[in-house]
Motif scaffolding. Sequence first.
Motif, PDB file in Angstrom:
ATOM      1  N   VAL A 225     -38.510  83.283 -24.802  1.00  0.00           N
ATOM      2  CA  VAL A 225     -38.289  84.552 -25.940  1.00  0.00           C
ATOM      3  C   VAL A 225     -39.716  83.935 -26.861  1.00  0.00           C
ATOM      4  CG1 VAL A 225     -37.129  84.544 -28.189  1.00  0.00           C
ATOM      5  CG2 VAL A 225     -35.991  84.467 -25.909  1.00  0.00           C
ATOM      6  N   VAL A 226     -40.061  82.986 -26.863  1.00  0.00           N
ATOM      7  CA  VAL A 226     -41.281  82.694 -27.780  1.00  0.00           C
ATOM      8  C   VAL A 226     -42.612  83.262 -26.955  1.00  0.00           C
ATOM      9  CG1 VAL A 226     -43.097  80.719 -28.419  1.00  0.00           C
ATOM     10  CG2 VAL A 226     -40.445  80.619 -28.882  1.00  0.00           C
ATOM     11  N   LEU A 227     -42.577  83.023 -25.909  1.00  0.00           N
ATOM     12  CA  LEU A 227     -43.916  83.685 -25.039  1.00  0.00           C
ATOM     13  C   LEU A 227     -43.777  85.022 -25.063  1.00  0.00           C
ATOM     14  CD1 LEU A 227     -44.026  81.202 -22.111  1.00  0.00           C
ATOM     15  CD2 LEU A 227     -45.593  81.440 -24.011  1.00  0.00           C
ATOM     16  N   ALA A 228     -42.684  85.943 -24.998  1.00  0.00           N
ATOM     17  CA  ALA A 228     -42.597  87.198 -24.948  1.00  0.00           C
ATOM     18  C   ALA A 228     -43.102  87.720 -26.412  1.00  0.00           C
ATOM     19  CB  ALA A 228     -41.027  87.655 -24.541  1.00  0.00           C
ATOM     20  N   ALA A 229     -42.464  86.912 -27.447  1.00  0.00           N
ATOM     21  CA  ALA A 229     -42.657  87.406 -28.839  1.00  0.00           C
ATOM     22  C   ALA A 229     -44.525  87.257 -29.038  1.00  0.00           C
ATOM     23  CB  ALA A 229     -42.096  86.637 -29.914  1.00  0.00           C
ATOM     24  N   LEU A 230     -45.033  86.286 -28.451  1.00  0.00           N
ATOM     25  CA  LEU A 230     -46.464  86.155 -28.654  1.00  0.00           C
ATOM     26  C   LEU A 230     -47.248  87.389 -27.903  1.00  0.00           C
ATOM     27  CD1 LEU A 230     -46.789  82.291 -28.208  1.00  0.00           C
ATOM     28  CD2 LEU A 230     -47.233  83.717 -30.342  1.00  0.00           C
ATOM     29  N   SER A 231     -46.783  87.474 -26.531  1.00  0.00           N
ATOM     30  CA  SER A 231     -47.509  88.341 -25.883  1.00  0.00           C
ATOM     31  C   SER A 231     -47.263  90.113 -26.227  1.00  0.00           C
ATOM     32  CB  SER A 231     -46.737  88.491 -24.616  1.00  0.00           C
ATOM     33  OG  SER A 231     -47.279  89.540 -23.557  1.00  0.00           O
ATOM     34  N   SER A 232     -45.994  90.212 -26.918  1.00  0.00           N
ATOM     35  CA  SER A 232     -45.862  91.467 -27.689  1.00  0.00           C
ATOM     36  C   SER A 232     -46.503  91.531 -28.877  1.00  0.00           C
ATOM     37  CB  SER A 232     -44.413  91.814 -27.988  1.00  0.00           C
ATOM     38  OG  SER A 232     -43.383  91.769 -26.943  1.00  0.00           O
ATOM     39  N   ALA A 233     -46.675  90.593 -29.455  1.00  0.00           N
ATOM     40  CA  ALA A 233     -47.455  90.707 -30.927  1.00  0.00           C
ATOM     41  C   ALA A 233     -49.284  90.976 -30.580  1.00  0.00           C
ATOM     42  CB  ALA A 233     -47.305  89.233 -31.587  1.00  0.00           C
ATOM     43  N   PHE A 234     -49.673  89.968 -29.721  1.00  0.00           N
ATOM     44  CA  PHE A 234     -51.122  90.253 -29.397  1.00  0.00           C
ATOM     45  C   PHE A 234     -51.273  91.559 -28.853  1.00  0.00           C
ATOM     46  CE2 PHE A 234     -51.240  85.595 -29.977  1.00  0.00           C
ATOM     47  CZ  PHE A 234     -52.555  85.575 -30.312  1.00  0.00           C
ATOM     48  N   THR A 235     -50.373  92.107 -27.855  1.00  0.00           N
ATOM     49  CA  THR A 235     -50.409  93.375 -27.081  1.00  0.00           C
ATOM     50  C   THR A 235     -50.363  94.565 -28.340  1.00  0.00           C
ATOM     51  OG1 THR A 235     -49.766  92.520 -25.277  1.00  0.00           O
ATOM     52  CG2 THR A 235     -49.902  94.891 -25.394  1.00  0.00           C
ATOM     53  N   LEU A 236     -49.643  94.353 -29.210  1.00  0.00           N
ATOM     54  CA  LEU A 236     -49.300  95.304 -30.273  1.00  0.00           C
ATOM     55  C   LEU A 236     -50.721  95.574 -31.060  1.00  0.00           C
ATOM     56  CD1 LEU A 236     -47.777  97.397 -31.951  1.00  0.00           C
ATOM     57  CD2 LEU A 236     -46.869  95.540 -33.089  1.00  0.00           C
ATOM     58  N   VAL A 237     -51.263  94.401 -31.673  1.00  0.00           N
ATOM     59  CA  VAL A 237     -52.402  94.204 -32.230  1.00  0.00           C
ATOM     60  C   VAL A 237     -53.638  94.851 -31.492  1.00  0.00           C
ATOM     61  CG1 VAL A 237     -54.154  92.891 -33.309  1.00  0.00           C
ATOM     62  CG2 VAL A 237     -51.765  92.420 -33.654  1.00  0.00           C
TER      63      VAL A 237
END
Length: 389
Positions: A225-237
């Motif tokens: 869950v943490v890695l998915a949140a980090l990946s989503s945040a960086f990709t969104l930016v």
Amino acid sequence: MTDPADRPGTGPRRGDPASRRPPRWLPRALLMVVAAVYLGAFGWYAIGALRGLAVDVLIAFFVALALEPPVVWCVRHGWRRGAAAAVALLGSLLLVAVVLALFGNLFVQQLLQLLETVPDIYAGLQDRVAEQFDVVMPDSDDLLRDVLTQFGDDVASGALLVGTTLVGGVFAALTILLVTYYLLAAGPRLRVAVCRWLTPARQQEVLTLWEITQVKVSDFISSRVVLAALSSAFTLVFLLVMRTPYALPLAVFVGVVSQFVPTIGTYLGGALPVAVALTSQGLPQALAVLAFIIGYQQLENLYFSPKVSARALEMNPAVSFLVVLGFGAVFGALGAFLALPVAATIQATANTYLRRHALIESSMLRDPSRWHTVEDDDAARRRRRRQQN
């Protein structure tokens, strides 16, 4: 007096009408065979009918294991077990609701816009394929017409199937929530009820296995869950900086797929934003998105994943991929989602109970180095033989 037919050697002879009678045990054997067939058929039907319920209970069990640490923390600070379980479960649901409230509206709007532009994206891809590879792809109207021709007669049954699926989904969600709460509220009492039927040695094994499963499942789910949140945040930016349309649903898709689909998840998740950038912006933007996906994957493998997954179990990519395919084939999408926690638990149990041995010296157990030759292996074998002699 005894019957002459009961004396040894005086039974019915060949040709005698009594010799053509079936044995006395045959009716009972036939009855047992029929009963076994009916019981087997009923068992097979019961397994098929209860498979959905078994999957729901398995999901609830894993959710309860994942929520066990906050429940234990609340109990240590004076909370009752039932109240702690309710707070942990409702708190997790509230967190999901807050996230959906903050981003759900924007996500749905962009997702609907993305679905509306799918024909345009397909037309752009069709033109590029025709220009680059001289391959004619079918028109989207023709594809839609074929779909309507093939499935147009089943619209009513399809609508009924959708309604039945929604009702079944709500019932399954309520089942999972209730079973999760009961498992969390029971806690040690459930383990006590199980261990009362076992000998002390078996009790220790069951409790050890339970602890291993709880630690591995909790660590695995939390790390993903943490890695998915980090990946989503960086990709969104990055997508916002590149002004790629539909940035939020694409970023969420990349984060979830890259973490919960092993081995090929990164490529599957990154393919969609690359395709959207290619069709809506151009080749340079698509190459930039592709470079970001590859670069972030390297950053995650070298820095984020070792830090976040320090306690989680790492599996061989080929093994994890096959496990997901197998569980998905048997239990569907939910089975594919639960495949990795189950495989992690099995591997952790094997590492705990199975004995490992020291490795022998062999060139087959390592890749050859620049300065390592076959003559070095021969010399090492000769030295071992002299030491043994």
